[in-house]
Design an enzyme around this catalytic site. Structure first.
Site, PDB file in Angstrom:
ATOM      1  N   TYR A 189      45.989  71.091  30.989  1.00 15.61           N
ATOM      2  CA  TYR A 189      45.653  71.093  32.418  1.00 15.61           C
ATOM      3  C   TYR A 189      44.272  70.626  32.418  1.00 15.61           C
ATOM      4  CZ  TYR A 189      44.889  72.974  36.807  1.00 15.61           C
ATOM      5  OH  TYR A 189      44.590  73.252  38.084  1.00 15.61           O
ATOM      6  N   ASP A 210      37.840  67.541  27.088  1.00 15.50           N
ATOM      7  CA  ASP A 210      38.021  68.363  28.115  1.00 15.50           C
ATOM      8  C   ASP A 210      37.644  69.896  27.506  1.00 15.50           C
ATOM      9  OD1 ASP A 210      38.121  70.319  30.246  1.00 15.50           O
ATOM     10  OD2 ASP A 210      40.163  69.550  31.021  1.00 15.50           O
ATOM     11  N   LYS A 257      33.274  77.086  33.224  1.00 15.34           N
ATOM     12  CA  LYS A 257      33.114  78.417  32.735  1.00 15.34           C
ATOM     13  C   LYS A 257      31.991  78.945  32.355  1.00 15.34           C
ATOM     14  CE  LYS A 257      37.973  78.107  32.822  1.00 15.34           C
ATOM     15  NZ  LYS A 257      38.652  78.779  33.718  1.00 15.34           N
TER      16      LYS A 257
END
Length: 426
Positions: free
Chosen positions: A145, A240, A268
């Site tokens: 994702y 990613d 994050k």
């Protein structure tokens, strides 16, 4: 455990004005049953809901809270920044300071651009890769994702997998047709794609350690293979590391495996719990971004001073105290192995994947190395386990297909209590 009456009332209220009562689908608890507790406070390794129930937290806002909730220096940094103004939509000194800290940790980056989310980071990186190569096709991997940008919602993991949605309504065939979704950890599939679409693939984007079909590490030599085949074909390799950057090591997965991608996306931890994303890489790519080049990307809240201040504070702590990573490794192993031992003793089909402080228990007996094997997990068994752990004061991700996270605030005693709760729940 007190009845979650106030949480139920809050969810009913939210459901009247917010689709499904949630601002991100996995929060709805659809795949694990029941209604979500409404969280009102966090401190260290614990969170509290609106009814006063206390939980050990292994979600950590989906990864960024590596130091735990409300870490003093992070709180102080955000409060200090806020006193001077929460947003300017203008240049601030903190942007360059955080950029320097990120680049120092990631040698693959010469320059970095801050945005407001991981989705922004990945879609911007792909746009840049297409502009740089003048090609249309992108390769992603099933179960990975990379945010909810249209071209990336093709066989994605995370909430899409949890809800059993193959893609998303509203994504046009014309947009999805240039996305090649391949099985993770399969070298032959990648080789076939490069043969079939020779000189047409702009980029390969990958979670180098997957977190959105559960934690799935790369097979031995797989990342090295991706680096080699992309270099040979003039294709941009994008790691990613929104989830793994500063989580699995200070320099992310690429430091662990000693691989330099062309572009990296982050998020994050570099926002310390505040909304942030970033993408960076070699100068020849990054200099194509406006105002230096023709690739346009902008955002009023990009480089927000509160997020920058929080990120600087977190990275300072992690660099100043490298022993944190050793501690996270030891305690994560203690927890994962402890629960696996309980499952074996009780003859419960359970396996686990872990890289550093990022891990998943899969309710099945086989190994999990891609989306097809992850999908063999018993999601009903996970749902029952999740409900039972929640009632025993352990907050886990409400999906079999999400990674769990240890924080530096978790203690050995916390882990033993969590294993005890698992003993009652399995």
């Amino acid at each position: 455990m007190k009845p979650r009456t106030k949480s139920q009332e809050l969810h009913a209220r939210a459901s009247r004005v917010i689709p499904g009562g949630v601002d991100s689908p996995v929060r709805a608890f659809k795949s694990v049953g029941g209604e979500p507790p409404y969280i009102v406070r966090g401190q260290g390794a614990r969170i509290w809901d609106a009814d006063g129930n206390e939980y050990f937290d292994y979600v950590g806002s989906w990864g960024p809270l590596i130091l735990g909730h409300a870490f003093p220096s992070v709180v102080e940094a955000v409060e200090k920044a806020n006193r001077h103004g929460a947003s300017f939509g203008a240049c601030t000194p903190a942007e360059a300071e955080l950029a320097e800290r990120v680049i120092e940790a990631f040698p693959s980056m010469n320059k970095v651009r801050f945005v407001s989310s991981g989705t922004e980071a990945t879609m911007s990186a792909i746009r840049l890769a297409r502009a740089f190569t003048e090609r249309k096709y992108i390769v992603k991997f099933e179960g990975c994702y990379h945010g909810h940008a249209d071209s990336l919602l093709v066989k994605a993991g995370s909430g899409v997998a949890t809800l059993g949605i193959p893609g998303s309504a509203g994504v046009l065939d014309e947009q999805a047709r240039f996305t090649l979704a391949l099985p993770f950890n399969s070298q032959p599939a990648v080789e076939e794609a490069f043969t079939k679409f020779k000189d047409q693939i702009a980029c390969v984007i990958v979670e180098p350690v997957v977190g959105n079909m559960g934690c799935v590490p790369p097979a031995r030599g797989y990342l090295e293979f991706l680096r080699k085949i992309t270099a040979e074909n003039g294709t941009v390799l994008i790691f990613d590391e929104v989830m793994t950057g500063f989580r699995v090591s200070f320099g992310g997965v690429q430091a662990l495996y000693k691989i330099k991608p062309d572009l990296t996306t982050l998020g994050k931890i570099i926002g310390g719990g505040l909304p942030v994303g970033a993408y960076g890489g070699r100068a020849e790519l990054m200099d194509m971004i406006a105002p230096l080049g023709p690739v346009y990307q902008a955002g009023t809240l990009s480089g927000n001073p509160l997020a920058m201040a929080a990120g600087i504070a977190v990275l300072h702590e992690l660099k100043s105290h490298p022993e944190i990573y050793k501690q996270l490794e030891q305690r994560s192993a203690m927890l994962v192995d402890g629960v696996l031992a309980v499952a074996k003793k009780k003859n419960v089909a359970l396996t686990a994947n872990r890289v550093g402080s990022m891990f998943t228990w899969f309710f099945q007996s086989g190994t999990v190395h891609d989306w097809d094997t992850a999908a063999q997990s018993d999601t009903q068994a996970f749902g029952k386990f999740h409900q039972s752990m929640l009632e025993r004061g352990v907050y886990l991700p409400p999906s079999q297909y999400e990674a769990m996270f240890m924080s530096a605030a978790h203690t050995d005693a916390d882990i033993q209590e969590t294993i005890a709760a698992a003993t009652e729940s399995l």
